[in-house]
Scaffold this motif. Structure first.
Motif, mmCIF file in Angstrom:
data_model
loop_
_atom_site.group_PDB
_atom_site.id
_atom_site.type_symbol
_atom_site.label_atom_id
_atom_site.label_comp_id
_atom_site.label_asym_id
_atom_site.label_seq_id
_atom_site.Cartn_x
_atom_site.Cartn_y
_atom_site.Cartn_z
ATOM 1 N N ASP A 83 -22.206 41.543 -11.402
ATOM 2 C CA ASP A 83 -22.851 40.375 -10.795
ATOM 3 C C ASP A 83 -24.307 40.664 -10.448
ATOM 4 O OD1 ASP A 83 -20.523 38.937 -11.043
ATOM 5 O OD2 ASP A 83 -19.865 39.283 -8.969
ATOM 6 N N LYS A 86 -26.335 40.822 -13.708
ATOM 7 C CA LYS A 86 -26.616 39.506 -14.274
ATOM 8 C C LYS A 86 -27.746 38.816 -13.529
ATOM 9 C CE LYS A 86 -21.903 38.737 -15.974
ATOM 10 N NZ LYS A 86 -20.646 37.956 -15.782
ATOM 11 N N ARG A 87 -27.707 38.909 -12.205
ATOM 12 C CA ARG A 87 -28.770 38.270 -11.410
ATOM 13 C C ARG A 87 -30.123 38.904 -11.708
ATOM 14 N NH1 ARG A 87 -24.757 38.587 -7.332
ATOM 15 N NH2 ARG A 87 -25.764 40.440 -6.462
ATOM 16 N N ILE A 89 -31.121 40.609 -14.420
ATOM 17 C CA ILE A 89 -31.589 40.333 -15.777
ATOM 18 C C ILE A 89 -32.067 38.889 -15.898
ATOM 19 C CG2 ILE A 89 -30.952 40.261 -18.209
ATOM 20 C CD1 ILE A 89 -31.042 43.088 -16.982
ATOM 21 N N GLN A 90 -31.320 37.964 -15.316
ATOM 22 C CA GLN A 90 -31.672 36.546 -15.422
ATOM 23 C C GLN A 90 -32.992 36.219 -14.737
ATOM 24 O OE1 GLN A 90 -28.046 34.931 -13.825
ATOM 25 N NE2 GLN A 90 -27.084 34.713 -15.841
ATOM 26 N N SER A 91 -33.359 36.987 -13.729
ATOM 27 C CA SER A 91 -34.602 36.718 -13.000
ATOM 28 C C SER A 91 -35.782 37.528 -13.528
ATOM 29 C CB SER A 91 -34.416 37.026 -11.512
ATOM 30 O OG SER A 91 -34.204 38.421 -11.311
ATOM 31 N N ASP A 93 -38.783 38.986 -15.894
ATOM 32 C CA ASP A 93 -39.739 38.650 -16.949
ATOM 33 C C ASP A 93 -39.981 39.854 -17.846
ATOM 34 O OD1 ASP A 93 -40.486 35.957 -15.923
ATOM 35 O OD2 ASP A 93 -41.233 37.133 -14.229
ATOM 36 N N LYS A 141 -26.380 41.683 -24.981
ATOM 37 C CA LYS A 141 -25.964 41.154 -23.684
ATOM 38 C C LYS A 141 -27.172 40.793 -22.827
ATOM 39 C CE LYS A 141 -21.365 43.209 -23.393
ATOM 40 N NZ LYS A 141 -20.677 41.894 -23.221
ATOM 41 N N TYR A 143 -30.174 39.800 -23.881
ATOM 42 C CA TYR A 143 -30.786 38.578 -24.389
ATOM 43 C C TYR A 143 -29.877 37.366 -24.222
ATOM 44 C CZ TYR A 143 -34.843 40.979 -26.305
ATOM 45 O OH TYR A 143 -36.014 41.690 -26.442
ATOM 46 N N LEU A 145 -28.155 36.882 -21.563
ATOM 47 C CA LEU A 145 -28.398 36.509 -20.168
ATOM 48 C C LEU A 145 -29.782 35.902 -19.971
ATOM 49 C CD1 LEU A 145 -26.876 39.662 -18.415
ATOM 50 C CD2 LEU A 145 -26.029 37.313 -18.178
ATOM 51 N N ASN A 146 -30.761 36.398 -20.730
ATOM 52 C CA ASN A 146 -32.136 35.946 -20.544
ATOM 53 C C ASN A 146 -32.882 36.043 -21.879
ATOM 54 O OD1 ASN A 146 -34.767 35.432 -19.818
ATOM 55 N ND2 ASN A 146 -34.779 36.779 -18.040
ATOM 56 N N VAL A 149 -36.772 37.164 -21.700
ATOM 57 C CA VAL A 149 -37.253 38.394 -21.077
ATOM 58 C C VAL A 149 -37.925 39.289 -22.116
ATOM 59 C CG1 VAL A 149 -35.074 39.648 -21.399
ATOM 60 C CG2 VAL A 149 -36.622 40.286 -19.526
#
Length: 292
Positions: A83, A86-87, A89-91, A93, A141, A143, A145-146, A149
């Motif tokens: 968890d 994921k947070r 990676i998603q945030s 840049d 995985k 990419y 998620l984001n 990035v």
């Protein structure tokens, strides 16, 4: 056994910044193994290449919480799947990765007293094939998620400069293969490979001062950070060596383990026995605090 991860914010001194416009508004996350975490040659956690990159770019936020000494590529994947991962990676840049060495280096026996290296080529080839498969999964995985990035896959240096010269070529070839695998998978996925091996060569005793340890000292991490900047922002100035005199003192792994065993950081998820430390980065304000 570790009960909780230990989070340490490394307060970097804002003595260097780049005018590169790419750095504006960045959220920077470093993931991977002990090099991403900043492990020293003396079993400490200090300012590594990721911290120096953050010092140079001055991002809005910076974290190396997902960087754990000893982790293989498969374990880094599990970090990304968590968890918290994921947070992060998603945030992000900007993302840098150090992963793969712990799949290979445990198979190479380093005898520092006799200056000798030994390994089984077949076992090493099998491990390297595993790196190729796992690295592809790791990047996919990330990419997933984001997709936006910017990912930079850090290469590895030759970590045995103290051994006799006749023992270097065979092991150096294995590191070359590892770097080529990382580069190929980075190219395939749309990430950027950052070569560092040429900056170290096979005789970098000044960068790797402990014959019994594969981790660089501050000068080695500086070389890695500048290798990244050469790729990320070629027009920017290199981080000066004078920065090395102003870095915060590293914290021993023993101390981190004791604090974790005492139950500090209770907000964090449990970690596996192999985990040594998770090190969280700083916000831009914290990075710049000591400069004001």
């Amino acid at each position: 056994m570790w009960k909780r991860s230990m989070l340490v914010c490394v307060f970097l001194i804002g003595v260097f910044s780049t005018s590169n416009a790419q750095a504006a508004g960045l959220n920077y996350v470093a993931i991977g193994d002990s090099l991403a975490a900043g492990q020293t040659p003396n079993r400490e956690i200090g300012a590594g290449y990721a911290d120096l990159i953050a010092m140079a770019l001055q991002p809005v936020s910076y974290s190396k919480q997902l960087s754990v000494p000893g982790y293989t590529v498969e374990q880094v994947i599990k970090q990304v799947e968590s968890d918290a991962g994921k947070r992060a990676i998603q945030s992000a840049d900007l993302l840098t990765i150090s992963a793969g060495a712990n799949n290979l280096l445990p198979l190479i026996q380093n005898d520092p007293t006799r200056g000798m290296l030994t390994f089984n080529a077949i076992t090493a080839a099998f491990a390297l094939n595993g790196v190729r498969e796992d690295y592809a999964v790791l990047l996919d995985k990330i990419y997933a998620l984001n997709p936006d990035v910017d990912v930079y896959a850090m290469g590895y240096y030759f970590p045995y400069p103290h051994v006799f010269d006749q023992h270097k070529p065979a092991a150096a070839e294995q590191l070359d293969i590892l770097n080529e695998i990382i580069k190929q998978e980075a190219d395939r996925a749309g990430a950027v490979f950052v070569p560092v091996a040429d900056r170290f060569g096979t005789d970098a005793v000044a960068y790797l001062p402990n014959p019994a340890d594969v981790h660089p000292g501050p000068a080695g991490y500086l070389a890695m950070a500048n290798a990244f900047l050469d790729v990320y922002a070629p027009a920017s100035p290199a981080i000066p060596e004078s920065v090395l005199d102003q870095l915060p003192e590293p914290v021993s792994l023993t101390e981190l383990m004791k604090k974790a065993a005492d139950g500090e950081g209770n907000e964090e998820e449990p970690v596996e026995e192999e985990q040594t430390a998770a090190v969280e980065g700083c916000t831009k304000e914290e990075v710049s605090a000591m400069a004001s």
